[in-house]
Design a protein around this motif. Structure first.
Motif, PDB file in Angstrom:
ATOM      1  N   GLN A 163      17.065 -49.083 -96.046  1.00 34.93           N
ATOM      2  CA  GLN A 163      17.854 -48.262 -96.784  1.00 34.93           C
ATOM      3  C   GLN A 163      18.548 -48.661 -98.127  1.00 34.93           C
ATOM      4  OE1 GLN A 163      17.719 -44.675 -96.009  1.00 34.93           O
ATOM      5  NE2 GLN A 163      16.400 -45.266 -94.467  1.00 34.93           N
ATOM      6  N   ARG A 167      14.271 -38.078 -90.564  1.00 31.44           N
ATOM      7  CA  ARG A 167      15.121 -39.177 -91.019  1.00 31.44           C
ATOM      8  C   ARG A 167      15.315 -40.145 -89.855  1.00 31.44           C
ATOM      9  NH1 ARG A 167      19.093 -34.749 -92.058  1.00 31.44           N
ATOM     10  NH2 ARG A 167      18.895 -34.377 -94.309  1.00 31.44           N
ATOM     11  N   ALA A 168      15.249 -39.269 -88.661  1.00 32.31           N
ATOM     12  CA  ALA A 168      15.522 -40.361 -87.316  1.00 32.31           C
ATOM     13  C   ALA A 168      14.281 -41.078 -87.134  1.00 32.31           C
ATOM     14  CB  ALA A 168      15.787 -39.432 -86.309  1.00 32.31           C
ATOM     15  N   TYR A 206      16.399 -42.174 -96.199  1.00 31.95           N
ATOM     16  CA  TYR A 206      16.813 -40.755 -95.518  1.00 31.95           C
ATOM     17  C   TYR A 206      16.842 -39.943 -96.702  1.00 31.95           C
ATOM     18  CZ  TYR A 206      18.464 -43.855 -91.860  1.00 31.95           C
ATOM     19  OH  TYR A 206      18.516 -44.985 -90.878  1.00 31.95           O
ATOM     20  N   GLY A 207      17.448 -40.500 -98.035  1.00 30.69           N
ATOM     21  CA  GLY A 207      17.767 -39.474 -99.040  1.00 30.69           C
ATOM     22  C   GLY A 207      16.285 -39.221 -99.769  1.00 30.69           C
ATOM     23  N   SER A 208      15.226 -39.760 -99.925  1.00 28.54           N
ATOM     24  CA  SER A 208      14.054 -39.615-100.374  1.00 28.54           C
ATOM     25  C   SER A 208      13.397 -38.534 -99.358  1.00 28.54           C
ATOM     26  CB  SER A 208      13.220 -40.617-100.688  1.00 28.54           C
ATOM     27  OG  SER A 208      12.459 -41.252 -99.485  1.00 28.54           O
ATOM     28  N   THR A 216      21.233 -28.819 -94.178  1.00 30.13           N
ATOM     29  CA  THR A 216      20.977 -29.639 -95.356  1.00 30.13           C
ATOM     30  C   THR A 216      20.643 -28.822 -96.192  1.00 30.13           C
ATOM     31  OG1 THR A 216      20.006 -31.264 -93.897  1.00 30.13           O
ATOM     32  CG2 THR A 216      19.312 -31.361 -96.094  1.00 30.13           C
ATOM     33  N   GLY A 223      26.975 -31.899 -88.116  1.00 34.30           N
ATOM     34  CA  GLY A 223      26.545 -33.247 -87.858  1.00 34.30           C
ATOM     35  C   GLY A 223      27.621 -33.923 -87.026  1.00 34.30           C
ATOM     36  N   ARG A 235      14.739 -48.360 -89.247  1.00 32.05           N
ATOM     37  CA  ARG A 235      16.352 -48.695 -89.185  1.00 32.05           C
ATOM     38  C   ARG A 235      16.474 -50.191 -89.889  1.00 32.05           C
ATOM     39  NH1 ARG A 235      19.012 -45.810 -85.310  1.00 32.05           N
ATOM     40  NH2 ARG A 235      18.487 -43.581 -85.330  1.00 32.05           N
ATOM     41  N   GLY A 236      17.767 -50.447 -90.112  1.00 28.90           N
ATOM     42  CA  GLY A 236      18.210 -51.346 -90.595  1.00 28.90           C
ATOM     43  C   GLY A 236      18.760 -51.411 -92.096  1.00 28.90           C
ATOM     44  N   TRP A 289      25.927 -33.490 -81.869  1.00 28.61           N
ATOM     45  CA  TRP A 289      24.642 -33.787 -81.906  1.00 28.61           C
ATOM     46  C   TRP A 289      24.271 -34.223 -80.129  1.00 28.61           C
ATOM     47  CZ3 TRP A 289      20.895 -33.245 -84.713  1.00 28.61           C
ATOM     48  CH2 TRP A 289      21.194 -33.337 -86.279  1.00 28.61           C
ATOM     49  N   PHE A 318      15.436 -33.470 -90.193  1.00 31.09           N
ATOM     50  CA  PHE A 318      16.396 -34.369 -89.627  1.00 31.09           C
ATOM     51  C   PHE A 318      15.448 -35.423 -88.583  1.00 31.09           C
ATOM     52  CE2 PHE A 318      16.554 -31.080 -86.263  1.00 31.09           C
ATOM     53  CZ  PHE A 318      16.591 -32.173 -85.124  1.00 31.09           C
ATOM     54  N   THR A 322      14.675 -36.308 -97.630  1.00 26.59           N
ATOM     55  CA  THR A 322      15.592 -35.025 -97.786  1.00 26.59           C
ATOM     56  C   THR A 322      15.151 -34.430 -99.055  1.00 26.59           C
ATOM     57  OG1 THR A 322      17.352 -36.149 -96.422  1.00 26.59           O
ATOM     58  CG2 THR A 322      18.010 -34.329 -97.674  1.00 26.59           C
ATOM     59  N   ASP A 323      15.101 -35.041-100.096  1.00 26.25           N
ATOM     60  CA  ASP A 323      14.751 -34.470-101.531  1.00 26.25           C
ATOM     61  C   ASP A 323      13.447 -33.998-101.541  1.00 26.25           C
ATOM     62  OD1 ASP A 323      17.376 -35.470-101.980  1.00 26.25           O
ATOM     63  OD2 ASP A 323      16.801 -37.195-103.126  1.00 26.25           O
TER      64      ASP A 323
END
Lengths: 473, 179
Positions: free
Chosen positions: A459, A449-450, A25-27, A194, A217, A454-455, A222, A446, A29-30
């Motif tokens: 992350q 990210r979705a 998620y972070g990468s 963001t 958020g 998952r799991g 949502w 976003f 976004t960055d």
């Protein structure tokens, strides 16, 4: 797990993934935020924007002169009252259709690969429709009276004529622009939040903050957001079909041979999607390279877009075939002549170039080798863009230039100002597109990210590589 | 006590959507009702987990679409039949099939505007200030962090007990949210 199992998974991944491996998620976004929130702009951006900005000067040169002198500076005449202006209108609006198709129809069909390209394609829709709208507006000759096209109570006891397809067009195009803008903006809100949270400069924080409307958020937000987004997709889907159908009614409702045909609405819609996907490919291929977005716009995206192009191209080919067939089968001498004139008349080279660009060349997309070859895809997409423009040339001036009686025949040649106006709108489009890329997230952060697997394991904190996720997880 | 800033609530920070979802379910089961979760993307089932069942947005959109149909058709009828009737070769004034495309476009326009304006308005946006932004780590809610905030107005809220409850959910951190 066995080593070659991993290897196999990695190979499958490389060919079919929507997102490159190892992202969190972070990468994402960055990586996607950095494109905008950086002080360094890639050289490719400057090249692209400079090209657009140069062409834009042609637009700024042509429009005042056009308003000053009138539409006589164009090549239109009697009998060819619709020339480049309407060709370009139809061409631009068709290009816009891919954006809505990608964002709305593919959303409803749960095609997750749309996520990397939908924002970009929506922006393309918006700017293409803006370019399209300029042509009929300026073609009115006195654009300052354009508000007469809207049902505004006025001192003249005057209403637009709602039985006319041209008035339908006004409603269809303005609704289309409005809904596209809403769709695009709603999609942007979470990403603007963001940017608000990540921007360093105070002015940027305020600008993105105002645009983000204070989005935080919240789960309840949502929930409503997703409901609204889905409803918009459901509304935009019939809308996009209606818009190009209405554009085709501009022709099909008239009695001109070559126009008066029931196949027009479906084949216009297919042609619109065809040209739109060609334009998305023409733009994404260089931009993906400039920004190194191969992890987000993967080979799978390019291949899927090529497949949509191939499919819609075949529908368009069927449309051409049926037009020719009906010209013969109807037994109507005018209809038959209109078709014959397209193929053998003074504009025959344009017709045959159209067949080459729109039907023959895209057949190369059956080959997997072409679909894996990015430069080849770019060339095919570019040729389809040209072909779709020629299609509108064949439909519009070529149908008009031979009226029912030979005494009313004429020829149509574009003038210098026709070309500057056309190139000028390309400049407008490219300039807006590059400004958009620089200032707003061109990939929906976003939604990416979705899409990430998952799991807990996917992350992991930075420093530890996440395992390769299975495709489509 | 009176010198301390009033408390909006307590906020727990999580790493994954699964963790915040599980935490929200446990908080709801514990009896907390005034709470909200904040995530960087929509997490399926999270709004239901904190007790939010449905939104009236689809109904509003339906009503707007129907109003659009009436307005779209009626305005064309008024213009061509009542206000400016024009006899073209004796054809009927109310040529309704020609009115369908515009009626359709107005339906879409009204419904789409209502979907967007309705979503924004029901969400109480634009809202330039909200207490949750006072938590420094909250900027992660638009990146890669997931938050659950139990508000101080909840009848079960107790400064210590709620803090202990949230800490028992395995968060990265529990922070106070100043009003």
């Amino acid at each position: 797990m066995a080593a070659d199992g991993h290897e196999h998974a990695a190979r499958v991944q490389a060919h079919s993934a929507i997102i490159g491996p190892g992202h969190t998620y972070g990468s994402v976004t960055d990586k996607l935020g950095e494109i905008v929130l950086t002080t360094t702009t890639p050289r490719g951006w400057f090249v692209g924007f400079a090209l657009g900005f140069l062409l834009l000067q042609l637009f700024f040169m042509t429009v005042p002169y056009l308003i000053f002198k009138g539409v006589g500076i164009w090549g239109i005449n009697i009998p060819v009252g619709w020339g480049f202006d309407i060709i370009n209108f139809v061409w631009w609006i068709g290009i816009g259709h891919a954006g809505t198709l990608i964002s709305a129809i593919l959303l409803l069909l749960r095609q997750e690969w749309r996520t990397s390209i939908n924002r970009f394609a929506e922006a393309m829709t918006l700017f293409a429709v803006s370019c399209a709208g300029l042509f009929p507006l300026l073609h009115t000759g006195r654009p300052w009276f354009a508000y007469w096209l809207l049902p505004i109570p006025n001192t003249l006891p005057l209403w637009p004529q709602p039985r006319s397809p041209l008035v339908w067009d006004v409603f269809a195009v303005t609704t289309y622009f409005t809904v596209s803008l809403l769709f695009w903006y709603v999609g942007l809100i979470p990403d603007l939040a963001t940017f608000r949270d990540r921007a360093k400069h105070r002015l940027l924080q305020i600008t993105y903050g105002v645009l983000a409307l204070g989005w935080r958020g919240s789960a309840i937000h949502w929930h409503r957001y997703e409901t609204a987004y889905l409803l918009l997709a459901g509304l935009a889907t019939p809308l996009v079909v209606s818009v190009h159908s209405v554009v085709s009614f501009d022709f099909a409702v008239g009695i001109v041979p070559g126009w008066h045909s029931t196949i027009f609405p479906p084949y216009f819609v297919a042609g619109a999607i065809y040209s739109g996907f060609a334009m998305v490919l023409t733009l994404t291929i260089p931009i993906r390279k400039i920004y190194g977005l191969e992890d987000f716009i993967t080979m799978r995206h390019l291949r899927n877009m090529a497949n949509v192009m191939l499919a819609t191209g075949l529908i368009v080919a069927y449309g051409y075939l049926m037009e020719a067939f009906m010209g013969w089968f109807s037994g109507n001498p005018y209809e038959g002549y209109a078709q014959w004139n397209r193929m053998t008349g003074p504009y025959a080279p344009i017709y045959w170039t159209l067949i080459l660009c729109n039907i023959l060349v895209p057949q190369a997309l059956w080959s997997d080798r072409v679909k894996r070859n990015v430069p080849a895809l770019f060339v095919v997409a570019f040729i389809v863009n040209v072909g779709m423009w020629l299609e509108r040339f064949v439909i519009i001036p070529v149908s008009l230039h031979r009226d029912f009686v030979p005494s009313a025949w004429g020829m149509y040649y574009p003038t210098f100002w026709d070309w500057t106006m056309f190139l000028g709108t390309i400049g407008l489009f490219l300039s807006l597109m590059f400004l958009f890329i620089r200032g707003l997230p061109m990939i929906s952060i976003f939604e990416i990210r979705a899409l990430l697997p998952r799991g807990e394991k996917a992350q992991l904190p930075p420093g530890r590589q996440a395992p390769t996720p299975a495709a489509g997880a | 006590m009176s010198l301390a800033p009033p408390l909006y609530g307590l906020m727990a920070e999580f790493d994954t959507p699964e963790a915040v979802l599980a935490a929200a379910r446990r908080a709801y089961a514990r009896g907390y009702r005034r709470m909200d979760a904040y995530t960087p993307f929509p997490v399926e089932g999270l709004s239901e987990a904190i007790g939010f069942q449905h939104t009236c947005l689809p109904l509003l959109v339906l009503i707007a679409g129907l109003v659009g149909a009436i307005v779209g058709f009626a305005s064309q009828y008024y213009a061509t039949v009542i206000d400016y009737p024009l006899n073209v070769g004796g054809r009927p004034l109310n040529s309704w099939p020609s009115y369908i495309p515009i009626t359709f476009e107005v339906v879409i326009l009204f419904a789409a505007l209502t979907a967007v304006v309705g979503m924004i308005a029901l969400n109480g946006l634009p809202m330039p200030y909200h207490p949750v932004f006072n938590v420094p780590a909250f900027s992660g809610a638009s990146r890669d962090r997931f938050f659950l905030c139990i508000e101080a107005t909840d009848p079960l809220f107790d400064r210590e007990a709620t803090q202990r409850f949230l800490e028992g959910l395995g968060p990265r951190e529990v922070s106070e949210v100043e009003q």
